[in-house]
Scaffold this motif. Structure first.
Motif, PDB file in Angstrom:
ATOM      1  N   GLY A  65      -3.433   0.265  -2.687  1.00 49.17           N
ATOM      2  CA  GLY A  65      -3.117  -0.269  -1.370  1.00 49.17           C
ATOM      3  C   GLY A  65      -4.148  -1.251  -0.877  1.00 49.17           C
ATOM      4  N   SER A  66      -3.856  -1.813   0.311  1.00 53.31           N
ATOM      5  CA  SER A  66      -4.715  -2.827   0.915  1.00 53.31           C
ATOM      6  C   SER A  66      -4.180  -3.125   2.308  1.00 53.31           C
ATOM      7  CB  SER A  66      -4.682  -4.091   0.058  1.00 53.31           C
ATOM      8  OG  SER A  66      -5.373  -5.150   0.671  1.00 53.31           O
ATOM      9  N   ALA A  67      -5.072  -3.500   3.222  1.00 54.60           N
ATOM     10  CA  ALA A  67      -4.679  -4.015   4.545  1.00 54.60           C
ATOM     11  C   ALA A  67      -3.787  -3.060   5.337  1.00 54.60           C
ATOM     12  CB  ALA A  67      -3.998  -5.384   4.390  1.00 54.60           C
ATOM     13  N   GLY A  68      -3.984  -1.753   5.123  1.00 50.46           N
ATOM     14  CA  GLY A  68      -3.194  -0.762   5.858  1.00 50.46           C
ATOM     15  C   GLY A  68      -1.921  -0.324   5.163  1.00 50.46           C
ATOM     16  N   PHE A  69      -1.642  -0.913   4.010  1.00 50.97           N
ATOM     17  CA  PHE A  69      -0.416  -0.599   3.270  1.00 50.97           C
ATOM     18  C   PHE A  69      -0.725   0.133   1.968  1.00 50.97           C
ATOM     19  CE2 PHE A  69       0.274  -4.579   5.628  1.00 50.97           C
ATOM     20  CZ  PHE A  69       1.327  -4.189   6.450  1.00 50.97           C
ATOM     21  N   ASP A  70       0.243   0.922   1.490  1.00 45.75           N
ATOM     22  CA  ASP A  70       0.098   1.637   0.221  1.00 45.75           C
ATOM     23  C   ASP A  70       1.413   1.531  -0.537  1.00 45.75           C
ATOM     24  OD1 ASP A  70       0.231   3.982  -1.685  1.00 45.75           O
ATOM     25  OD2 ASP A  70      -1.739   4.399  -0.837  1.00 45.75           O
ATOM     26  N   MET A 278      -7.548   1.478  -2.035  1.00 46.80           N
ATOM     27  CA  MET A 278      -6.550   2.179  -1.232  1.00 46.80           C
ATOM     28  C   MET A 278      -6.344   1.406   0.076  1.00 46.80           C
ATOM     29  SD  MET A 278      -8.707   3.682   1.138  1.00 46.80           S
ATOM     30  CE  MET A 278      -7.921   5.154   1.795  1.00 46.80           C
ATOM     31  N   ARG A 279      -5.483   1.944   0.945  1.00 44.95           N
ATOM     32  CA  ARG A 279      -4.989   1.139   2.072  1.00 44.95           C
ATOM     33  C   ARG A 279      -6.087   0.654   3.040  1.00 44.95           C
ATOM     34  NH1 ARG A 279      -0.493   3.048   4.317  1.00 44.95           N
ATOM     35  NH2 ARG A 279      -0.168   4.977   3.176  1.00 44.95           N
ATOM     36  N   ALA A 280      -7.253   1.290   3.022  1.00 45.03           N
ATOM     37  CA  ALA A 280      -8.315   0.902   3.964  1.00 45.03           C
ATOM     38  C   ALA A 280      -9.016  -0.404   3.581  1.00 45.03           C
ATOM     39  CB  ALA A 280      -9.349   2.018   4.068  1.00 45.03           C
ATOM     40  N   LYS A 281      -8.715  -0.912   2.375  1.00 43.73           N
ATOM     41  CA  LYS A 281      -9.378  -2.164   1.970  1.00 43.73           C
ATOM     42  C   LYS A 281      -9.123  -3.266   3.003  1.00 43.73           C
ATOM     43  CE  LYS A 281      -8.109  -4.392  -1.958  1.00 43.73           C
ATOM     44  NZ  LYS A 281      -8.417  -5.011  -3.272  1.00 43.73           N
ATOM     45  N   GLY A 282     -10.214  -3.882   3.453  1.00 42.70           N
ATOM     46  CA  GLY A 282     -10.074  -4.989   4.403  1.00 42.70           C
ATOM     47  C   GLY A 282     -10.002  -4.544   5.854  1.00 42.70           C
ATOM     48  N   LEU A 283     -10.042  -3.232   6.096  1.00 43.01           N
ATOM     49  CA  LEU A 283      -9.948  -2.713   7.461  1.00 43.01           C
ATOM     50  C   LEU A 283     -11.274  -2.047   7.873  1.00 43.01           C
ATOM     51  CD1 LEU A 283      -6.374  -1.130   7.317  1.00 43.01           C
ATOM     52  CD2 LEU A 283      -7.002  -3.439   8.035  1.00 43.01           C
ATOM     53  N   ALA A 284     -11.346  -1.620   9.129  1.00 42.47           N
ATOM     54  CA  ALA A 284     -12.563  -0.990   9.658  1.00 42.47           C
ATOM     55  C   ALA A 284     -12.765   0.397   9.045  1.00 42.47           C
ATOM     56  CB  ALA A 284     -12.445  -0.876  11.174  1.00 42.47           C
ATOM     57  N   GLY A 286     -13.136   4.387   8.943  1.00 41.82           N
ATOM     58  CA  GLY A 286     -12.382   5.370   9.727  1.00 41.82           C
ATOM     59  C   GLY A 286     -11.627   6.309   8.812  1.00 41.82           C
ATOM     60  N   GLU A 287     -10.574   6.919   9.343  1.00 40.77           N
ATOM     61  CA  GLU A 287      -9.775   7.871   8.561  1.00 40.77           C
ATOM     62  C   GLU A 287      -8.437   7.247   8.172  1.00 40.77           C
ATOM     63  OE1 GLU A 287      -9.421  11.663  10.495  1.00 40.77           O
ATOM     64  OE2 GLU A 287     -11.514  12.167  10.078  1.00 40.77           O
ATOM     65  N   TYR A 288      -8.097   7.420   6.899  1.00 40.44           N
ATOM     66  CA  TYR A 288      -6.860   6.854   6.357  1.00 40.44           C
ATOM     67  C   TYR A 288      -6.170   7.890   5.478  1.00 40.44           C
ATOM     68  CZ  TYR A 288      -8.774   2.414   7.973  1.00 40.44           C
ATOM     69  OH  TYR A 288      -9.268   1.407   8.747  1.00 40.44           O
ATOM     70  N   ASP A 289      -4.971   7.540   5.016  1.00 40.34           N
ATOM     71  CA  ASP A 289      -4.193   8.455   4.182  1.00 40.34           C
ATOM     72  C   ASP A 289      -4.118   7.957   2.748  1.00 40.34           C
ATOM     73  OD1 ASP A 289      -1.703  10.412   3.708  1.00 40.34           O
ATOM     74  OD2 ASP A 289      -1.102   8.419   3.043  1.00 40.34           O
ATOM     75  N   LEU A 290      -4.192   8.891   1.795  1.00 34.97           N
ATOM     76  CA  LEU A 290      -3.934   8.582   0.382  1.00 34.97           C
ATOM     77  C   LEU A 290      -3.215   9.772  -0.222  1.00 34.97           C
ATOM     78  CD1 LEU A 290      -4.421   6.644  -2.098  1.00 34.97           C
ATOM     79  CD2 LEU A 290      -6.406   8.063  -2.607  1.00 34.97           C
ATOM     80  N   GLY A 291      -1.957   9.570  -0.602  1.00 40.93           N
ATOM     81  CA  GLY A 291      -1.186  10.655  -1.211  1.00 40.93           C
ATOM     82  C   GLY A 291      -1.091  11.881  -0.324  1.00 40.93           C
ATOM     83  N   GLY A 292      -0.971  11.646   1.008  1.00 43.53           N
ATOM     84  CA  GLY A 292      -0.839  12.759   1.936  1.00 43.53           C
ATOM     85  C   GLY A 292      -2.147  13.456   2.271  1.00 43.53           C
ATOM     86  N   GLN A 293      -3.268  12.887   1.833  1.00 42.87           N
ATOM     87  CA  GLN A 293      -4.577  13.486   2.100  1.00 42.87           C
ATOM     88  C   GLN A 293      -5.382  12.559   3.007  1.00 42.87           C
ATOM     89  OE1 GLN A 293      -5.791  14.994  -2.243  1.00 42.87           O
ATOM     90  NE2 GLN A 293      -4.921  12.956  -2.176  1.00 42.87           N
ATOM     91  N   THR A 294      -6.224  13.145   3.855  1.00 44.98           N
ATOM     92  CA  THR A 294      -7.077  12.343   4.732  1.00 44.98           C
ATOM     93  C   THR A 294      -8.271  11.821   3.939  1.00 44.98           C
ATOM     94  OG1 THR A 294      -6.416  13.632   6.651  1.00 44.98           O
ATOM     95  CG2 THR A 294      -8.441  12.353   6.864  1.00 44.98           C
ATOM     96  N   VAL A 295      -8.485  10.521   4.050  1.00 49.72           N
ATOM     97  CA  VAL A 295      -9.616   9.878   3.372  1.00 49.72           C
ATOM     98  C   VAL A 295     -10.572   9.340   4.431  1.00 49.72           C
ATOM     99  CG1 VAL A 295     -10.300   8.022   1.802  1.00 49.72           C
ATOM    100  CG2 VAL A 295      -8.143   9.217   1.431  1.00 49.72           C
TER     101      VAL A 295
END
Length: 384
Positions: A65-70, A278-284, A286-295
């Motif tokens: 993922g990248s930029a909030g998307f997965d 993963m989706r947090a690339k390029g973002l601030a 914080g907490e994000y999701d990967l495969g239903g888990q908190t990252v």
């Protein structure tokens, strides 16, 4: 309609050559390559006094993922969002990568890619990398253990059909029940079989290579490590000339000396730079999701609450700068590791090289390897 582009007085770098010259692009292809070309074009890019370097566009074979998307969001919006963000880091094509998950979630993601049609301002989807669920519970890492299953040739063929035959790579632990049969079957079907999230012994790696495995997923990470009496996966793939190794060069997944060890043993022709982002690339942070888990994403990388690494927030251009810093490799060697080797693995005869008749997938960089412009299939899609 693609406009013609003339790029002049730049350092053109391939894995096997480096020279100052010109490029003429028409209809998404490199039509002419040489010195002092005399052509008329819609767009002129003159590198005189700018010290521009032109390389083949980067190919990321392993990205979630990248930029909030997965990719596992299984929406057109997610694939578009990823594809639009990746061009900023010089990535012109990629393999969106699944994660171990319940079957219907994997199937929805595969079907979504199968139906997706790229726009011309996006990094191109070359196919899919299926990472899990056919892996070892011992080396799950951030892959959800509850959804790990034994390899199934029948299930995988169903998935291939669902994806519109777009699966190009699969990560598997060959030592698990049914693993070797799976490696052999998928290799024969032209899929890049990559050993990863695996507890295979040196002997088992040798068997998997004999059956067609040709790659190792994120070298050093989530695999049986090197031991002087049992070289494990790490020792085996570093010594096996038929194997390419993916590396995440973010200095979090691998120490700079470990990167150097791989470079000295494999050479540029044996390494594929990936982000595994993963989706947090390029973002601030914080907490994000990967495969239903908190990252939890911090300056120390992306981690699950357990402390396990959960992909990266690495960009491809940063991976190149880090590789250069770690190894003092040449620009030609960087081209091998960021583009040519991936194109060869994926059997793409028109990518990974700057030559007449090749796709005009290009990245223009400055001397510090910062992206100046990205050109996807003959269109300027990013300018710094």
């Amino acid at each position: 309609m693609n406009r013609t582009i003339f790029i002049s007085n730049v350092t053109i770098v391939n894995y096997d050559q480096e020279f100052i010259g010109d490029l003429f692009i028409r209809e998404g292809k490199i039509e002419q390559l040489g010195q002092d070309l005399q052509v008329e074009a819609d767009i002129y890019l003159d590198g005189t006094s700018k010290n521009w370097i032109v390389m083949p566009g980067f190919i990321d074979m392993h990205i979630h993922g990248s930029a909030g998307f997965d990719m596992m969001d299984a929406t057109e919006e997610a694939l578009r969002g990823m594809a639009r963000s990746l061009v900023k880091e010089g990535t012109t094509s990629y393999l969106p990568t699944t994660i171990t998950q319940q079957v219907d979630a994997i199937e929805a993601a595969l079907k979504n890619v199968g139906e997706f049609v790229n726009n011309e301002d996006e990094a191109e989807i070359l196919g899919i990398h299926v990472e899990g669920p056919y892996i070892s519970t011992k080396w799950a890492g951030a892959q959800p253990v509850g959804h790990i299953t034994e390899p199934s040739i029948e299930q995988f063929r169903k998935w291939q059909k669902l994806s519109g035959n777009r699966i190009k790579q699969v990560t598997v632990a060959p030592e698990v029940a049914g693993g070797f049969e799976f490696v052999q079957a998928m290799s024969k079907e032209g899929i890049v079989v990559s050993i990863g999230h695996s507890d295979a012994t040196s002997e088992e790696v040798e068997k998997a290579v004999h059956l067609g495995a040709r790659q190792a997923t994120h070298l050093y990470n989530q695999m049986r490590p090197f031991h002087h009496r049992e070289p494990g996966i790490v020792g085996s793939v570093l010594m096996e000339e038929r194997m390419q190794v993916e590396i995440i060069v973010d200095y979090i997944h691998s120490h700079t000396k470990a990167v150097n060890v791989a470079f000295r043993l494999k050479g540029a022709e044996g390494i594929i730079l990936i982000t595994d982002a993963m989706r947090a690339k390029g973002l601030a942070y914080g907490e994000y999701d990967l495969g239903g888990q908190t990252v939890h994403v911090t300056e120390k990388g992306a981690h699950l609450s357990s402390g396990a690494l959960a992909g990266s927030i690495l960009t491809m251009d940063q991976a190149l700068r880090n590789m250069k810093q770690s190894t003092n490799c040449s620009l030609k060697e960087l081209v091998s590791m960021s583009s040519t080797n991936a194109a060869k693995q994926l059997k793409l005869p028109h990518k990974g090289y700057i030559g007449e008749g090749f796709d005009a997938d290009l990245v223009i960089l400055d001397m510090e390897l910062n992206i100046q412009k990205t050109i996807c299939r003959g269109k300027i899609v990013f300018e710094n």
